[in-house]
Scaffold this active site. Structure first.
Site, mmCIF file in Angstrom:
data_model
loop_
_atom_site.group_PDB
_atom_site.id
_atom_site.type_symbol
_atom_site.label_atom_id
_atom_site.label_comp_id
_atom_site.label_asym_id
_atom_site.label_seq_id
_atom_site.Cartn_x
_atom_site.Cartn_y
_atom_site.Cartn_z
ATOM 1 N N GLY A 193 163.212 -11.667 75.752
ATOM 2 C CA GLY A 193 162.165 -12.656 75.484
ATOM 3 C C GLY A 193 162.550 -13.831 74.624
ATOM 4 N N GLY A 194 161.802 -13.981 73.519
ATOM 5 C CA GLY A 194 161.991 -15.120 72.632
ATOM 6 C C GLY A 194 163.349 -15.135 71.963
ATOM 7 C CB ILE A 252 155.323 -0.144 70.595
ATOM 8 C CG1 ILE A 252 153.831 -0.339 70.289
ATOM 9 C CG2 ILE A 252 155.572 1.247 71.197
ATOM 10 C CD1 ILE A 252 153.282 0.604 69.238
ATOM 11 C CE LYS A 277 168.516 12.446 66.575
ATOM 12 N NZ LYS A 277 167.514 13.110 67.433
ATOM 13 N NE ARG A 282 135.230 -3.477 27.830
ATOM 14 C CZ ARG A 282 135.147 -2.148 27.845
ATOM 15 N NH1 ARG A 282 134.448 -1.525 26.923
ATOM 16 N NH2 ARG A 282 135.744 -1.456 28.796
ATOM 17 C CG ASP A 320 133.039 -6.963 9.519
ATOM 18 O OD1 ASP A 320 132.748 -7.219 10.700
ATOM 19 O OD2 ASP A 320 133.723 -5.962 9.188
ATOM 20 N NE ARG A 343 149.650 -5.064 73.726
ATOM 21 C CZ ARG A 343 148.555 -4.406 73.376
ATOM 22 N NH1 ARG A 343 148.310 -3.206 73.871
ATOM 23 N NH2 ARG A 343 147.691 -4.936 72.536
ATOM 24 C CG HIS A 380 157.307 -10.518 21.083
ATOM 25 N ND1 HIS A 380 158.497 -9.936 21.463
ATOM 26 C CD2 HIS A 380 157.577 -11.269 19.997
ATOM 27 C CE1 HIS A 380 159.454 -10.309 20.612
ATOM 28 N NE2 HIS A 380 158.918 -11.126 19.734
#
Length: 525
Positions: free
Chosen positions: A40-41, A132, A143, A521, A479, A69, A282
């Site tokens: 193909g391509g 696939i 393998k 928060r 405080d 495919r 840091h």
């Protein structure tokens, strides 16, 4: 090396999605007398490049079909790959059916992960990118690694051609290494498909299984400390601009700590639309700012804590221009590294020649920052991994509520919004002071919130007068308000939600300091 260790390459099968480096590889193979079969391509690409190629469809006698495919799924292909060269029966079968043995298979797979990560991609488009034949070819060649070499990445091509030139074939070490990489390639590919498909079916927002597949990019000199070994791994699913895929255009090798700080610096500036800069030390920001110009933002950011900024790393959300580089080249500055979308050539020239540090500075080009990163943040712990939504969403100012009788002056909202954006990047308990959309004081990582307030005020010094204060979580006691008031803080933004909210609000009203509740928060542990 034994002569039998080297396997000649006479026939190669090439079928790739990524064409990078393909022409050079094919030219090298043809120069070595290798016959190339392709589909193909890939075949069209090679033929357009002037490379002689045998058409797989002509070889198998079976045409490509079903919109491509079915191309390589044929006994003449797989028998040629899987036949053992030391098995006389296997070789006899090849002769009986006129099958060519393939000594090299070059395959990379359809870009499933890239398609799935692309905004707006449809399920149909993603499913169509499930390869696939490709994984089958890769696994078959891997393998039979004693006789066949499998290439799944353009980075492997030069080593194959080099061995053909020097030895007339491939050695067992290369074949085994590439086979291991091939199985990792298909495993990563299958994991990305499984993750995508399982996301359609699990209940809740998190998948039932989460697979992490990372590839080692480089071995680092050492980790956080010289006695710790370290390495950098890449996540192939990450599409947003990042340090791992960045191009280093100058400087020494990045250290483990450099990478951590640069990543944090980049995350800060990514969140701002205006020209922005962050200064990290840091893994906490010691300076950050936005401004109408990039040079102005950098100047304000460096002024946030000039003492701590020495030896820092800098994050920038615009292309670094000459004016900004001139600023960073001023005497007395020492910068370890800079990360930015890009650098003007003139800026690179200045940064790498004028200061004392010259070409030691690491310049990291990450590209555009408009792509959003992963929606999850992950952290490994003993026995597993914690996963959560990334804290990228700041609460809308439309949801904020002024809870004091003292109102917020209109000209304070820019600083309030800047401080709220910045505080989520500081380790909790986190307090930041901001003025003129610049960070001027940071209190990070303290066990007591009031300690963080004290540290941020101490860092800001006289500049605290007229600043706003942002807190990543609620104030448990009034405080901290008293300390802020004495330092000259003129507005406070925090999530709210403490049992003593009324006492904290009353303290603000006593000092005529407006306070805004966000209802959200921003802890960062």
């Amino acid at each position: 090396m034994l002569v039998s260790d080297v396997v000649p390459v006479r026939n190669a099968l090439i079928s790739v999605s990524d064409k990078m480096g393909l022409t050079d590889l094919a030219a090298g193979l043809r120069a070595a007398g290798v016959t190339i079969y392709s589909t193909g391509g890939t075949r069209a690409h090679l033929e357009n490049s002037g490379i002689d190629v045998e058409d797989v469809a002509d070889y198998t006698g079976f045409p490509e079909m079903l919109d491509g495919r079915v191309k390589t799924l044929h006994p003449r292909i797989f028998a040629g790959i899987l036949a053992r060269r030391d098995d006389d029966d296997h070789l006899a079968k090849l002769d009986e059916h006129d099958i060519e043995p393939f000594d090299l298979v070059v395959v990379n797979l359809y870009p499933f992960a890239a398609t799935a990560a692309r905004p707006g991609s449809t399920r149909e488009e993603c499913v169509e990118q499930i390869d696939i034949g490709g994984p089958s070819l890769v696994r078959a060649a891997a393998k039979n690694q004693n006789d066949v070499v499998i290439a799944t990445s353009p980075e492997q091509y030069s080593e194959i051609v080099e061995q053909l030139d020097t030895m007339g074939g491939t050695d067992s070490d290369l074949r085994r290494r590439f086979a291991a990489e091939a199985f990792e390639h298909t495993a990563t590919y299958d994991r990305s498909i499984a993750d995508y498909l399982s996301g359609d079916h699990v209940s809740g927002e998190f998948p039932a299984t989460m697979n992490v597949s990372l590839r080692r990019k480089t071995q680092l000199r050492y980790g956080e400390n010289p006695h710790q070994r370290a390495a950098l791994y890449s996540d192939p699913t990450e599409r947003a601009a990042n340090l791992v895929s960045a191009r280093q255009i100058s400087g020494k090798e990045l250290s483990y700590n450099n990478l951590l700080d640069l990543d944090a610096a980049l995350e800060i500036v990514r969140g701002f639309a205006e020209p922005s800069a962050s200064v990290m030390k840091h893994n906490n920001p010691c300076g950050a700012a936005t401004d109408e110009t990039l040079a102005g933002a950098v100047e304000k950011a460096m002024a946030g804590d000039p003492l701590s900024a020495f030896g820092s790393v800098i994050g920038i959300n615009r292309t670094v221009d000459v004016a900004t580089a001139e600023l960073l080249c001023q005497p007395g500055l020492f910068i370890e590294a800079i990360v930015a979308p890009d650098f003007e050539a003139g800026a690179v020239g200045l940064l790498t020649t004028r200061p004392k540090w010259k070409d030691n500075v690491r310049l990291m080009q990450v590209g555009r920052l408009d792509t959003i990163g992963s929606k999850f943040s992950r952290r490994f712990i003993s026995g597993g991994m914690l996963v959560q939504d990334a804290d990228r969403m700041t609460s809308s100012s439309l949801q904020w509520k002024t809870v004091t009788e003292t109102p917020v002056e209109d000209d304070l909202w820019d600083d309030i919004a800047f401080g709220w954006e910045m505080v989520r990047h500081v380790k909790s308990n986190a307090i930041v002071l901001a003025k003129d959309t610049a960070l001027i004081g940071v209190g990070a990582g303290q066990m007591s919130r009031v300690d963080s307030v004290e540290i941020s005020i101490d860092k800001a010094g006289d500049r605290a007068d007229g600043s706003i204060l942002a807190s990543d979580a609620f104030f448990p006691f009034p405080d901290s308000i008293e300390l802020a008031a004495k330092a000259g803080v003129i507005a406070i933004i925090q999530p709210g939600g403490s049992r003593r909210d009324e006492e904290v609000i009353a303290a603000c009203d006593e000092y005529e300091i407006p306070m805004v509740f966000t209802g959200r928060r921003h802890f960062k542990h």
